[in-house]
Design an enzyme around this catalytic site. Structure first.
Site, PDB file in Angstrom:
ATOM      1  N   SER A  78       0.801  -1.235   0.000  1.00  0.00           N
ATOM      2  CA  SER A  78       0.000   0.000   0.000  1.00  0.00           C
ATOM      3  C   SER A  78       0.828   1.278   0.000  1.00  0.00           C
ATOM      4  O   SER A  78       0.254   2.372  -0.007  1.00  0.00           O
ATOM      5  CB  SER A  78      -0.955   0.005   1.193  1.00  0.00           C
ATOM      6  OG  SER A  78      -2.022  -0.878   0.974  1.00  0.00           O
ATOM      7  N   LYS A 102      -0.172   3.777  -2.576  1.00  0.00           N
ATOM      8  CA  LYS A 102      -1.210   4.809  -2.444  1.00  0.00           C
ATOM      9  C   LYS A 102      -0.624   6.205  -2.287  1.00  0.00           C
ATOM     10  O   LYS A 102      -1.339   7.198  -2.490  1.00  0.00           O
ATOM     11  CB  LYS A 102      -2.133   4.472  -1.283  1.00  0.00           C
ATOM     12  CG  LYS A 102      -2.952   3.204  -1.502  1.00  0.00           C
ATOM     13  CD  LYS A 102      -3.946   2.989  -0.377  1.00  0.00           C
ATOM     14  CE  LYS A 102      -4.783   1.736  -0.601  1.00  0.00           C
ATOM     15  NZ  LYS A 102      -4.039   0.497  -0.306  1.00  0.00           N
ATOM     16  N   SER A 135      -6.130   3.389   4.327  1.00  0.00           N
ATOM     17  CA  SER A 135      -5.492   2.603   3.262  1.00  0.00           C
ATOM     18  C   SER A 135      -6.517   1.743   2.536  1.00  0.00           C
ATOM     19  O   SER A 135      -6.271   0.585   2.198  1.00  0.00           O
ATOM     20  CB  SER A 135      -4.367   1.728   3.824  1.00  0.00           C
ATOM     21  OG  SER A 135      -3.557   1.232   2.786  1.00  0.00           O
ATOM     22  N   LYS A 156       3.014   6.467   5.229  1.00  0.00           N
ATOM     23  CA  LYS A 156       2.128   5.422   4.727  1.00  0.00           C
ATOM     24  C   LYS A 156       2.646   4.040   5.092  1.00  0.00           C
ATOM     25  O   LYS A 156       3.840   3.760   5.001  1.00  0.00           O
ATOM     26  CB  LYS A 156       2.009   5.533   3.201  1.00  0.00           C
ATOM     27  CG  LYS A 156       0.919   4.676   2.613  1.00  0.00           C
ATOM     28  CD  LYS A 156      -0.448   5.225   2.938  1.00  0.00           C
ATOM     29  CE  LYS A 156      -1.546   4.200   2.636  1.00  0.00           C
ATOM     30  NZ  LYS A 156      -1.555   3.080   3.600  1.00  0.00           N
TER      31      LYS A 156
END
Length: 528
Positions: A60, A63, A120, A223
């Site tokens: 992720s 993202k 997320s 993140k």
């Protein structure tokens, strides 16, 4: 020969152990590789690296690029935070982690961004990509173009969410570069990555890495990620005083072990990086190639899942146009009459044949107007404000000669009676009037219009950050801030971002509108 029960149990135990070994051995054999990098965010200097250029599954962390492209699209006017996105079945069917979107549901882009950044959510990330580019494949192409422009030479994106897919790979170095761009290119959105919770429209979402953010002093993002192929990944950033460090980890074996390793890397960075350093901000990637005009959609329209590409707006100014001057005729001549008060009146003799008006807006290409609006207002008014000294109300001054043909005031011993009445209708004559035959004294006409108010939209650590926020706010609030002067004022605690040159009513209205949008704002007087 019959086997005894004890022997059967013994063989059964061996069989179970064998099955366990056969199942777990492949898992241990394909454990996600470890990689790490520590960077001084101010300069981009790498302080520590291990397997930093090995192409691995980013999970992720992907993202970050999805959100970066979304911020970029908002800044270019391709889409707005309040655009209602129609969720496609493809986005709704993405596996967890997810927001729980339904096919056909309409939801504002701002909620999708919050869900992707804080929770997320995979369905939100896919919906963002389709809303901007029309399909996930087209959005991945744009992600790759942006990555190449940033210098992420070992990264290839295949989707917007980061779930494992063949060829979807990146490196610890490239993800650190991306994180640095997120911090410096869009500071107005960076706070999303440190929110412990956020309203995502259909639900309140919780941050995926609250424990580390709460435990590490100065931690503010960025993140997390996890898949079996990637392991536990994290791009983190923290600021202490003038120092800002970015640390990236791939291949963690658990959330706890990953966070412990990030803490060690962060401590290493803060102890190694100099206390002070000149900030060398990354260069934002250039504008994307424009899409064909027949594939574009209006930026403010609701975006369908099958929408085509939008035109990429290039904000670079290549040519500056001046408005066409109004034609001037010799007769009749306007007359400036002094009313004898603090606000001089301007009286112009009516023309028998009025001078035709020139539509300046029509004479200039609208695209040019949009492109130069933000910078032209700032540059021109800054110079005027710096050079223009305050004029006392009763101080006679000489009107400067214009650079373009203009009608200069003429002294008239006996002005026409109707003009005298026009000046006296609103303001009484002074006690000491001018005697006939004496030349009139022309006082400089005030152009301030009482515009001594302004609004403050925050204090920022650098002039660059303050100027970027001012530009973004000006573009989002053109109705009330059009013509206002963007001014950055250095204070002991940072750089104040101010809009000046407003009257009280306009400043109050602008502040109320900005506060409704969630922007910090308060009114300030003429002294700034």
């Amino acid at each position: 020969m019959a086997r005894r029960p004890g022997q059967l149990a013994h063989y059964g135990l061996y069989f179970c152990v064998l099955i366990f070994i056969l199942i777990t051995a492949p898992i241990r054999g394909v454990a996600a590789p470890y990689a790490a990098l520590v960077m001084d965010a101010r300069t981009g200097e790498v302080l520590h690296a291990r397997n930093a250029d090995t192409r691995l599954h980013p999970a992720s962390l992907t993202k970050m690029m999805t959100l970066y492209v979304a911020f970029q699209a908002i800044e270019r006017g391709e889409i707005s935070l309040d655009t209602k996105v129609t969720v496609t079945s493809h986005a709704a069917n993405e596996p967890p982690s997810k927001l729980g979107l339904r096919a056909g549901q309409r939801i504002r882009l701002r909620y999708l961004i919050r869900a992707a950044a804080v929770r997320s959510a995979n369905d939100a990330a896919t919906a963002i990509g389709i809303a901007i580019s029309g399909s996930e494949e087209a959005f991945a192409t744009r992600m790759n173009q942006t990555a190449a422009a940033m210098g992420m030479t070992n990264t290839t994106f295949r989707n917007a969410h980061g779930l494992t897919q063949s060829g979807h790979l990146s490196t610890a170095r490239d993800m650190s570069v991306l994180g640095r761009h997120v911090i410096y290119d869009f500071p107005q959105y960076y706070n999303l990555f440190s929110r412990r919770s956020a309203d995502a429209g259909v639900a309140t979402v919780q941050h995926t890495n609250r424990r580390w953010l709460d435990s590490y002093p100065g931690g503010d993002g960025i993140k997390t990620g996890f898949t079996n192929a990637a392991g536990f990944t994290l791009v983190a950033s923290a600021q202490r005083g003038d120092q800002r460090i970015i640390a990236t980890v791939f291949g963690g074996t658990s959330t706890a072990s990953r966070n412990a390793r990030i803490t060690e890397l962060m401590d290493m960075g803060f102890s190694t990086a100099p206390r002070s350093a000149n900030v060398n901000r990354p260069t934002p990637p250039g504008a994307m190639a424009e899409a064909p005009a027949d594939e574009s959609v209006a930026a403010g329209d609701s975006v369908r899942g099958s929408a085509g590409k939008v035109i990429r707006v290039n904000g670079l100014v290549t040519r500056s146009y001046r408005p066409v001057g109004r034609p001037v005729t010799a007769e009749p001549e306007p007359t400036l009459l002094l009313s004898g008060t603090a606000e001089p009146e301007v009286v112009v003799a009516a023309a028998a044949d009025p001078t035709p008006q020139v539509d300046v807006a029509a004479s200039v290409d609208q695209d040019i107007i949009n492109a130069v609006l933000a910078d032209a207002v700032n540059a021109t008014l800054m110079d005027v404000l710096a050079e223009e000294a305050p004029v006392q109300e009763d101080t006679p001054v000489q009107i400067a000669e214009a650079t373009t043909p203009a009608v200069m005031p003429q002294a008239r011993p006996e002005p026409p009676a109707e003009m005298q009445m026009a000046a006296m209708a609103t303001v009484a004559p002074p006690a000491e009037s001018f005697a006939p035959g004496e030349p009139e004294v022309v006082t400089r006409v005030s152009t301030s219009g009482g515009r001594h108010w302004g609004v403050n939209v925050g204090r920022y650590p650098s002039r660059f950050d303050a100027e970027r926020v001012l530009l973004q706010v000006a573009l989002n609030e053109m109705d009330t801030l059009d013509g206002a002067l963007r001014r950055v004022v250095q204070r002991s605690g940072g750089f104040d971002a101010n809009f000046m040159g407003l009257n009280r009513e306009a400043a109050d209205l602008a502040c109320r509108r900005l506060q409704a949008r969630g922007t910090t704002c308060f009114m300030i007087g003429a002294d700034g």
